[in-house]
Design a protein around this motif. Sequence first.
Motif, mmCIF file in Angstrom:
data_model
loop_
_atom_site.group_PDB
_atom_site.id
_atom_site.type_symbol
_atom_site.label_atom_id
_atom_site.label_comp_id
_atom_site.label_asym_id
_atom_site.label_seq_id
_atom_site.Cartn_x
_atom_site.Cartn_y
_atom_site.Cartn_z
ATOM 1 N N PRO A 227 0.829 -1.219 0.000
ATOM 2 C CA PRO A 227 0.000 0.000 0.000
ATOM 3 C C PRO A 227 0.856 1.258 0.000
ATOM 4 O O PRO A 227 1.940 1.296 0.580
ATOM 5 C CB PRO A 227 -0.801 -0.121 1.310
ATOM 6 N N MET A 228 0.330 2.291 -0.628
ATOM 7 C CA MET A 228 1.005 3.584 -0.661
ATOM 8 C C MET A 228 0.175 4.639 0.075
ATOM 9 O O MET A 228 0.386 5.835 -0.100
ATOM 10 C CB MET A 228 1.267 4.006 -2.109
ATOM 11 N N ILE A 229 -0.773 4.175 0.867
ATOM 12 C CA ILE A 229 -1.545 5.033 1.767
ATOM 13 C C ILE A 229 -1.220 4.609 3.184
ATOM 14 O O ILE A 229 -1.340 3.440 3.530
ATOM 15 C CB ILE A 229 -3.057 4.909 1.523
ATOM 16 N N ASP A 230 -0.798 5.548 3.999
ATOM 17 C CA ASP A 230 -0.426 5.267 5.388
ATOM 18 C C ASP A 230 -1.302 6.140 6.279
ATOM 19 O O ASP A 230 -1.085 7.346 6.401
ATOM 20 C CB ASP A 230 1.051 5.592 5.596
ATOM 21 N N ASP B 109 -3.948 -2.018 -3.705
ATOM 22 C CA ASP B 109 -3.355 -2.823 -2.627
ATOM 23 C C ASP B 109 -3.770 -2.306 -1.246
ATOM 24 O O ASP B 109 -2.935 -2.141 -0.349
ATOM 25 C CB ASP B 109 -1.825 -2.838 -2.740
ATOM 26 N N LEU B 110 -5.054 -2.084 -1.060
ATOM 27 C CA LEU B 110 -5.549 -1.523 0.200
ATOM 28 C C LEU B 110 -5.539 -2.568 1.308
ATOM 29 O O LEU B 110 -5.834 -3.748 1.073
ATOM 30 C CB LEU B 110 -6.974 -0.997 0.009
ATOM 31 N N PRO B 111 -5.237 -2.153 2.534
ATOM 32 C CA PRO B 111 -5.281 -3.099 3.660
ATOM 33 C C PRO B 111 -6.696 -3.628 3.877
ATOM 34 O O PRO B 111 -7.684 -2.909 3.710
ATOM 35 C CB PRO B 111 -4.824 -2.243 4.856
ATOM 36 N N PHE C 217 -5.977 -8.862 -4.701
ATOM 37 C CA PHE C 217 -5.738 -7.615 -3.997
ATOM 38 C C PHE C 217 -7.036 -6.847 -3.819
ATOM 39 O O PHE C 217 -8.001 -7.037 -4.573
ATOM 40 C CB PHE C 217 -4.729 -6.745 -4.757
ATOM 41 N N ARG C 218 -7.015 -5.966 -2.863
ATOM 42 C CA ARG C 218 -8.173 -5.110 -2.616
ATOM 43 C C ARG C 218 -7.912 -3.758 -3.270
ATOM 44 O O ARG C 218 -7.206 -2.908 -2.725
ATOM 45 C CB ARG C 218 -8.379 -4.948 -1.108
ATOM 46 N N ASP C 219 -8.466 -3.574 -4.452
ATOM 47 C CA ASP C 219 -8.318 -2.326 -5.200
ATOM 48 C C ASP C 219 -9.683 -1.660 -5.323
ATOM 49 O O ASP C 219 -10.712 -2.336 -5.439
ATOM 50 C CB ASP C 219 -7.779 -2.584 -6.607
#
Length: 389
Positions: free
Chosen positions: A123-126, A156-158, A348-350
């Motif tokens: 993921p690229m969201i933190d 690629d979401l958690p 993946f969760r997109d």
Amino acid sequence: MLVPVHSEPIQGYRIHWADSILEAGIASEWTSFPSSSTDTLDAGYLAALEQAQPGDLSFRYGLLYYRDDGQPVARIALQVLNFTSRNFKFPRTTWKTLLAMIALRFRRFRVIMAGNLFSVGKPMIDCPDENHLPALLQATEIEARRLGYDLLLLKDLPEYWHESVFENAGYHPFEADLTMQLSLPASWNSFDEYLHALTKKYRQRAVKIRRSGALLERRWLTPAEVRTGANAINRLFRSVQEKQVVRMGIVDVCYFLALSTALGDRFRMLGYFLQDRLVGFASYIRHGDELEVHYIGMDYTVNATHQLYFNILLDGIEHAIRDRYAKLELGRTAREAKAVCGCRPHPFRDRFKTRNAGIQRLLNRMAASFTEDEGASWQIRHPFGERMI
């Protein structure tokens, strides 16, 4: 506080945007962020992607602040892709794909991605506190509109983020994205134990592949050797890219050199030589207890005579077992070849939204073409039989 390219107020929040991780102030605030969800959000790694200068890609980084607090509560890395006909090759021509090809040839489409084209499942969201996520999504859409997006993709979401957050923000599931992975039992200590776990049919096949590749010399490449062999590496890499249905984040040997500098011994390249001529390579990235077989390049003439591609896959398995990794990541393409080696799909969760219905139809056609190209026969491969891991 960093000096931003610009900032936007968002209902009690403020987000600061910059177009380089190296801009004044952003690296220190980015690096000191209290959470680090993935190693691909490391400032050094992000700087390496910029240094590689992908021909179709630019970058944007955002830090979200709540009220007047001095510390950011979330961060996001965007990759901005100018998608054209060079990024996608339809495997077959129908009247629908013909229309899509014409559209791609005469109009570029801007894809804003909160995700990483160069890595899988990172993921690229933190956003450690999910309460701040709606504001981050709102701020991201405002920025995407400012940049003129056609497709906004969250990649690629958690799994622990609630679905309602994305539904309320108008996002739809994108279910075509999956990768091929091999889980490695802790009891395996050698490649022979992997072979023993295969059924007789697949074990004999793997042994035959190994024999076909017996004349291939394997050698780890130093950065100096990568520079010296730049022309050959670019040629081998392009030969693989040109056969892919989807080609995004178009890079060359500069990318591998930048990764080598940024990641140190977490990144390696294995060269394949035939009569002292470089005929293929495989790059590897270590992510904790996971080994990723990253980009590869190869001479398809040698592949036909020496089973080069399958030897690259089997070498990846051997390296992962030898170095005690729990999982081997082999990527999204060539699913049947990877299934034959024992890999299993990992979805993946997109989530995505499009600017209009026409873009939605184009996306559906492209996703269907990619799925058709991969085929369905990979789904019936079960090389471990009853001993499947």
